[in-house]
Design an enzyme around this catalytic site. Structure first.
Site: not given
Length: 223
Positions: A142, A179
């Site tokens: 990701s 993230k």
């Protein structure tokens, strides 16, 4: 230090701003994109020139292995601070950090719980933008476009607050995720760096969310 060209000063400022804003130096691809180079190789050539002139140090084997030297130059210069006299430093082997490597994290338990620690690594502290507290094995892709890949070892410093744009480790429900942090008003978003993944929205009253740390460096096994 030799005099820098205008382009080299521009890249040096870009590196410094990236470290201050996100905790990471930029990748070669990010430098190329920011300055309009056709390829990352052009950025690499400028970085090598900066290293030869003593403005930065390059660490092989890490995707973001760029470290600013103490002295600045030109418009990027910073005031020198007086330092007390120091005794000779110990052997480099004695100056290494001993960092626990955290693998998979069980739901509801502290990230540094003994059962999560796979091994311990001795690493050079000069590799990192700030002193890390542990290494986290990255799972998934990701954060691919930030240069963080599946299987990488992310160096993490424990924090309880973050700034927008920083790459963080967060606990969300049963998962620990890496993230980019973005907060607007009371709403927090955890942003991926891969268009195949969607942002994660954290509600203000969400009790299963917690910041676990700030990414300050990256190690990669090239074997």
């Amino acid at each position: 230090m030799l005099k820098l060209t205008a382009r080299q000063e521009q890249i040096l400022n870009l590196i410094r701003e990236a470290i201050e804003n996100t905790g990471f130096p930029p990748t070669r691809a990010e430098i190329a994109a920011e300055l309009g180079f056709r390829s990352a190789n052009a950025a690499e050539e400028h970085l090598q020139a900066l290293a030869r002139k003593g403005a930065i140090e390059l660490s092989p084997g890490t995707s973001r292995g760029i470290r600013l030297r103490d002295q600045g130059t030109g418009s990027a210069a910073r005031p020198a601070r007086s330092r007390p006299a120091q005794m000779a430093l110990p052997h480099p082997a004695l100056m290494q950090l001993s960092l626990p490597l955290v693998g998979r994290v069980a739901a509801g338990s502290p990230i540094l719980a003994q059962e999560h620690i796979e091994s311990t690594y001795n690493v050079d502290p000069a590799l990192f933008a700030a002193k890390p507290d542990y290494l986290l094995k990255v799972r998934g892709m990701s954060m691919r476009d930030a240069g963080i890949l599946d299987g990488d070892l992310l160096a993490v410093k424990k924090i309880d607050a973050a700034r927008n744009g920083q790459i963080i480790v967060a606990r969300l429900g049963n998962d620990v995720t890496v993230k980019r942090y973005q907060k607007t008003g009371a709403v927090i978003e955890l942003l991926p760096e891969n268009p195949d993944f969607k942002p994660i929205r954290v509600n203000p009253d969400q009790e299963d969310f917690a910041l676990e740390g700030l990414a300050v460096g990256l190690l990669r096994n090239w074997n």
